[in-house]
Design an enzyme around this catalytic site. Structure first.
Site, mmCIF file in Angstrom:
data_model
loop_
_atom_site.group_PDB
_atom_site.id
_atom_site.type_symbol
_atom_site.label_atom_id
_atom_site.label_comp_id
_atom_site.label_asym_id
_atom_site.label_seq_id
_atom_site.Cartn_x
_atom_site.Cartn_y
_atom_site.Cartn_z
ATOM 1 N N GLN A 279 0.848 -1.200 0.000
ATOM 2 C CA GLN A 279 0.000 0.000 0.000
ATOM 3 C C GLN A 279 0.873 1.235 0.000
ATOM 4 O OE1 GLN A 279 -3.043 -0.083 3.054
ATOM 5 N NE2 GLN A 279 -2.823 2.104 3.401
ATOM 6 N N GLY A 280 0.759 2.031 -1.057
ATOM 7 C CA GLY A 280 1.576 3.240 -1.160
ATOM 8 C C GLY A 280 0.732 4.476 -0.939
ATOM 9 N N SER B 150 1.180 6.561 2.379
ATOM 10 C CA SER B 150 1.925 7.534 3.170
ATOM 11 C C SER B 150 3.109 8.105 2.413
ATOM 12 C CB SER B 150 2.446 6.878 4.446
ATOM 13 O OG SER B 150 1.385 6.303 5.148
ATOM 14 N N GLU C 230 -8.625 -1.995 6.470
ATOM 15 C CA GLU C 230 -7.524 -2.069 7.420
ATOM 16 C C GLU C 230 -8.017 -1.847 8.848
ATOM 17 O OE1 GLU C 230 -4.388 0.649 6.458
ATOM 18 O OE2 GLU C 230 -2.945 -0.483 7.652
ATOM 19 N N SER D 265 -3.251 6.596 13.125
ATOM 20 C CA SER D 265 -2.801 6.411 14.513
ATOM 21 C C SER D 265 -3.995 6.435 15.469
ATOM 22 C CB SER D 265 -1.838 7.531 14.889
ATOM 23 O OG SER D 265 -2.551 8.753 14.949
ATOM 24 N N GLU E 292 -4.544 8.471 17.722
ATOM 25 C CA GLU E 292 -5.050 9.846 17.857
ATOM 26 C C GLU E 292 -5.993 10.179 16.703
ATOM 27 O OE1 GLU E 292 -1.844 8.954 18.291
ATOM 28 O OE2 GLU E 292 -1.877 9.190 20.468
HETATM 29 C C1 LIG Z 1 4.509 -0.553 11.053
HETATM 30 C C2 LIG Z 1 3.928 0.433 10.111
HETATM 31 C C3 LIG Z 1 3.472 0.002 8.883
HETATM 32 C C4 LIG Z 1 2.945 0.909 7.974
HETATM 33 N N1 LIG Z 1 2.546 0.458 6.747
HETATM 34 C C5 LIG Z 1 2.101 1.346 5.847
HETATM 35 C C6 LIG Z 1 1.785 0.925 4.527
HETATM 36 O O1 LIG Z 1 1.863 -0.262 4.209
HETATM 37 N N2 LIG Z 1 1.390 1.831 3.627
HETATM 38 C C7 LIG Z 1 1.270 3.144 3.941
HETATM 39 O O2 LIG Z 1 0.866 3.902 3.088
HETATM 40 N N3 LIG Z 1 1.584 3.598 5.166
HETATM 41 C C8 LIG Z 1 1.990 2.724 6.126
HETATM 42 N N4 LIG Z 1 2.330 3.167 7.382
HETATM 43 C C9 LIG Z 1 2.279 4.591 7.662
HETATM 44 C C10 LIG Z 1 1.217 5.010 8.625
HETATM 45 O O3 LIG Z 1 -0.026 5.044 7.997
HETATM 46 C C11 LIG Z 1 1.625 6.376 9.194
HETATM 47 O O4 LIG Z 1 2.811 6.177 9.918
HETATM 48 C C12 LIG Z 1 0.590 6.946 10.093
HETATM 49 O O5 LIG Z 1 -0.573 7.290 9.365
HETATM 50 C C13 LIG Z 1 1.090 8.121 10.895
HETATM 51 O O6 LIG Z 1 1.691 9.071 10.083
HETATM 52 P P1 LIG Z 1 3.152 9.617 10.405
HETATM 53 O O7 LIG Z 1 4.029 8.463 10.607
HETATM 54 O O8 LIG Z 1 3.492 10.592 9.353
HETATM 55 O O9 LIG Z 1 3.009 10.356 11.787
HETATM 56 P P2 LIG Z 1 2.490 11.835 12.019
HETATM 57 O O10 LIG Z 1 1.262 12.061 11.230
HETATM 58 O O11 LIG Z 1 3.591 12.805 11.845
HETATM 59 O O12 LIG Z 1 2.095 11.742 13.536
HETATM 60 C C14 LIG Z 1 3.008 11.876 14.628
HETATM 61 C C15 LIG Z 1 2.206 11.895 15.916
HETATM 62 O O13 LIG Z 1 1.292 12.990 15.909
HETATM 63 C C16 LIG Z 1 -0.017 12.534 16.090
HETATM 64 N N5 LIG Z 1 -0.923 13.345 15.271
HETATM 65 C C17 LIG Z 1 -0.854 13.599 13.953
HETATM 66 N N6 LIG Z 1 -1.891 14.344 13.551
HETATM 67 C C18 LIG Z 1 -2.654 14.551 14.633
HETATM 68 C C19 LIG Z 1 -3.880 15.229 14.872
HETATM 69 N N7 LIG Z 1 -4.563 15.835 13.902
HETATM 70 N N8 LIG Z 1 -4.351 15.224 16.115
HETATM 71 C C20 LIG Z 1 -3.689 14.609 17.119
HETATM 72 N N9 LIG Z 1 -2.548 13.940 16.964
HETATM 73 C C21 LIG Z 1 -2.037 13.922 15.728
HETATM 74 C C22 LIG Z 1 -0.010 11.110 15.625
HETATM 75 O O14 LIG Z 1 -1.048 10.364 16.171
HETATM 76 C C23 LIG Z 1 1.339 10.645 16.073
HETATM 77 O O15 LIG Z 1 1.250 10.291 17.419
HETATM 78 C C24 LIG Z 1 2.859 2.277 8.306
HETATM 79 C C25 LIG Z 1 3.298 2.706 9.551
HETATM 80 C C26 LIG Z 1 3.835 1.800 10.459
HETATM 81 C C27 LIG Z 1 4.300 2.298 11.778
#
Ligand SMILES: Cc1cc2nc3c(=O)[nH]c(=O)nc-3n(C[C@H](O)[C@H](O)[C@H](O)COP(=O)(O)OP(=O)(O)OC[C@H]3O[C@@H](n4cnc5c(N)ncnc54)[C@H](O)[C@@H]3O)c2cc1C
Lengths: 326, 397
Positions: B122-123, B125, B240, B368, B370
């Site tokens: 899944q692409g 992020s 998911e 997440s 949150e």
């Molecule tokens: C093990 C793993 C597998 C993954 N696999 C995939 C995949 O296959 N394909 C894919 O596309 N993505 C994948 N992801 C990505 C995942 O969807 C993102 O990591 C996730 O959506 C969080 O985005 P971020 O990492 O940019 O964190 P950020 O968005 O930067 O968040 C950082 C922190 O801030 C909090 N936060 C952010 N926005 C808000 C808000 N509005 N209110 C309150 N808190 C907030 C978050 O909850 C988190 O605690 C994967 C991630 C992990 C960890």
């Protein structure tokens, strides 16, 4: 949700809701008897509706929502015991009177010791009390019994210590009594769990409403994410506990241990939600005028009635250990 | 439990005894071993008719009821079989999105290949579009019959091993962020695609970065219309957040024996405190399972509300953290000595530190905790949404 359950819930909510939060005992008890709540689980050939545990679950969640006073849980235990007392002379008459609302009560403490009963709701108004003892379940008239009122923090429940003097009518003996005692305990735990989840749902709703109207820093509190996240968590835990409740309420195989674990879980969710509700209401939440404390106190009482979480979680742990070995 | 389910449990147990891979912990110490084991196990499950019980009945192995699926998943966990980490995205995310949005041709082209072992990732992020998924910047420009795609994706689980990718791209920069998104099916063998694995905190590489440099994707490989990408992506995310969790929560229940074993090994069968924690956990897992069941039953009956899937996911992620934390606590100091993790064990490797760290996959990935709380409070509880005062940075055009 099954349509039957949804229909029953809507009807019950309407009936109980009309009386408002924590209504007077008489008002509430009239509603309970008039809407037929006490006959829901009674088999049809004994004059009931034969609806079983799920219906009982609906009644108790709705009673919990409105913080209804009265001995509904205890009364249903008496009714269940009477239904089981096949050979008892005059049973139908007693059952009819109980269903019609003549108060026959029972202890809501976990282990009834023959001789002294604790946490008996509305005993001062009751004609009989159910006594579950070692190898015997009996229904004892209350004339002449020593009845001591115990004032509870929870204003929505009136509890008594009772020391019956007579022997009363024997409803079950020996192995049958042991089996019945288990069924009664299971029923009590389910009812208490329902009371918890209904109350938790109601106070959560009231809290969300409050957050939407109360303004600070030029905006409704509901716009603050720190608060939104807390109520989202509450909703999540409540939803999971509700799913578990209906799952176990409709599972004929769920026994005392499963329902005890359910009750412990429901009570801890209720307690957590009421605690947060007080906090999120601020100063007003700490007053007697406001409803928060009523829920908080009922939640802490529910947590101890029927056995506390320490007890039931340990049982659940043992059961899970055994199950994992099989 | 009905007789039919008992019979099914018995059949599945017997089948697993004959077919479950027994030495997978030993063979999964290298990526080659992991891939071979996962592929072999998936093929076995397909052959046995147990790989995709959640698919519609017209597909081989599909059409099982919820109760039947749960029995299967519990038995898979009980038999200590590896989770299908490699094909999980294919059989859930890709399949359910294709079932909902794929044309007949697209379904016929892609779905049978999933059963043959084709791997999807899944692409969605990107480095600057995580929680704020609608902010994706990877550009797709239409030129005749193809889209030409440029950009970077990150955290793509199994991306380095995958054949195909569910790709969310931007086809328009003006207007609402969501409205400019389009959903494409990317062949990872296409020219211009580079996948680079990323090291996770437990030492393994389960996800990857994808670099897309003038990659051409045929217009025929678009799911939904141009500009409809956000709606299509919701299907993937719903799968998911909700659909997968029947399996995961049933597996968590099936894996309770891991903790029971630890309690016995450490001689704590009569430790009341431990028993309570274990009892509380078992009850919470039952609640998580009940919620997942209810979600799927409502979904099948067409009563699903926006936000229901978030309740399911949040319950699961928190309960999984409790599960792995209790294991970690019971394992004591032993769990602190580094043991390389067994690739592809999923959440139940029995390596408690790794399992604990892996539980973050569920509190972060797929939206997440949150973000789930935002959805629950705004969509289910009707609380006001954050005022939008920001615009997409650099979105002047
Ligand atoms: C093990 C793993 C597998 C993954 N696999 C995939 C995949 O296959 N394909 C894919 O596309 N993505 C994948 N992801 C990505 C995942 O969807 C993102 O990591 C996730 O959506 C969080 O985005 P971020 O990492 O940019 O964190 P950020 O968005 O930067 O968040 C950082 C922190 O801030 C909090 N936060 C952010 N926005 C808000 C808000 N509005 N209110 C309150 N808190 C907030 C978050 O909850 C988190 O605690 C994967 C991630 C992990 C960890």
């Amino acid at each position: 949700m099954s349509t039957d359950r949804a229909e029953l819930r809507d009807a019950t909510r309407k009936a109980f809701g009309a009386a408002g939060l924590a209504p007077a005992l008489d008002t509430s008890w009239n509603t309970v008897t008039e809407m037929g709540a006490l006959m829901m689980a009674v088999p049809e050939d004994l004059g009931g509706l034969g609806l079983g545990r799920e219906a009982v679950g609906v009644i108790h969640t709705e009673l919990g929502r409105t913080l209804a006073p009265g001995p509904a849980i205890a009364q249903m235990l008496v009714i269940e015991a009477l239904c089981a007392a096949d050979g008892l002379a005059g049973r139908q008459d007693l059952l009819d009177r109980a269903i019609a609302g003549e108060i026959m009560t029972a202890s809501l403490a976990r282990a009834d010791a023959w001789g002294a009963l604790t946490a008996v709701p509305d005993a001062d108004r009751a004609s009989h009390v159910l006594v579950v003892g070692e190898g015997r379940v009996s229904l004892v008239p209350l004339e002449g019994a020593a009845i001591t009122a115990r004032e509870t923090w929870d204003r929505t429940r009136r509890l008594f210590d009772v020391r019956p003097t007579a022997d009363g009518l024997v409803l079950a003996q020996g192995a049958a009594a042991t089996a019945l005692a288990g069924r009664l305990e299971a029923q009590m735990l389910l009812a208490l769990a329902g009371d918890c989840l209904g109350g938790a749902d109601a106070i959560l709703e009231l809290t969300i409403e409050y957050l939407g109207t109360r303004r600070q820093f030029d905006r409704p509190l509901a716009l603050f994410q720190a608060l939104k996240h807390r109520v989202a968590d509450m909703k999540t835990w409540l939803s999971a506990a509700e799913a578990l409740f209906w799952n176990r309420a409709t599972d004929a195989a769920a026994g005392v241990a499963e329902l005890g674990a359910l009750k412990a879980h429901a009570a801890s969710v209720y307690r957590a939600i009421t605690e947060d509700a007080v906090q999120l209401h601020g100063g007003i939440g700490l007053t007697m005028e406001h409803h928060c404390h009523l829920f908080l106190k009922r939640a802490t009482l529910n947590a101890t009635l029927g056995g506390d979480a320490d007890y039931w979680e340990e049982q659940a742990g043992r059961a899970a250990l055994r199950k994992a070995a099989s | 439990m009905t007789d039919a389910l008992e019979t099914l449990r018995h059949d599945v147990r017997a089948w697993l005894e004959a077919n479950a891979p027994k030495d997978w912990r030993a063979t999964c110490t290298s990526h080659e071993g992991f891939l071979a084991t996962q592929r072999g196990w998936f093929a076995k499950l397909v052959e046995g008719g147990y790989a995709v019980p959640h698919w519609p009945a017209e597909w081989p192995g599909g059409g099982q009821g919820l109760a039947e699926q749960k029995v299967l998943y519990e038995e898979l966990a009980r038999a200590d079989t590896p989770r299908l980490l490699l094909s999980f995205m294919s059989t859930y995310h890709a399949a359910s999105t294709l079932f909902e949005w794929g044309s007949a041709e697209q379904q016929a082209k892609y779905i049978p290949r999933i059963l043959e072992g084709e791997i999807w990732c899944q692409g969605f992020s990107e480095p600057n579009a995580g929680s704020d998924l609608a902010a994706v910047r990877t550009r797709a420009e239409r030129r005749g019959d193809v889209y030409v795609v440029n950009g970077q994706k990150v955290w793509s689980t199994m991306g380095q091993f995958a054949d195909k990718c569910l790709l969310l791209v931007r086809t328009r920069t003006q207007g609402a962020k969501q409205a400019g998104l389009t959903y494409l099916l990317l062949d990872l063998k296409a020219k211009g695609v580079t996948a680079r694995p990323i090291h996770q905190i437990h030492g393994d590489e389960e996800f990857a970065e994808l670099f897309l440099d003038d990659v051409e994707i045929p217009v025929a490989d678009r799911l939904g219309d141009e500009g409809q990408g956000w709606a299509v992506a919701q299907s993937t995310l719903l799968s998911e957040r909700g659909l997968t969790l029947l399996e995961l929560s049933a597996r968590m229940r099936g894996a309770l024996w891991r903790i029971a074993d630890l309690i016995r090994e450490t001689g704590r069968e009569d430790d009341a405190g431990i028993l309570r924690d274990f009892g509380r956990l078992a009850t919470r897992i039952d609640a998580a399972c009940a919620l997942a069941d209810q979600f799927l039953a409502n979904r099948i009956a067409g009563h699903e509300r926006v936000g229901d899937a978030s309740l399911v996911k949040l319950t699961y992620s928190r309960t999984l953290r409790d599960f792995t934390s209790l294991g970690l606590r019971l394992a004591g100091l032993e769990a602190q000595y580094h043991e390389p993790i067994v690739f592809g064990g999923g959440m139940e490797t029995g390596n408690w530190m790794a399992d604990f760290m892996n539980s973050y996959a569920w509190t972060i990935a797929g939206g997440s905790d949150e973000v789930q709380r935002n959805i629950i409070s705004e969509r289910l509880l009707g609380m006001p949404r954050e005022p939008k005062t920001w615009t997409l940075a650099g979105d002047a055009a």
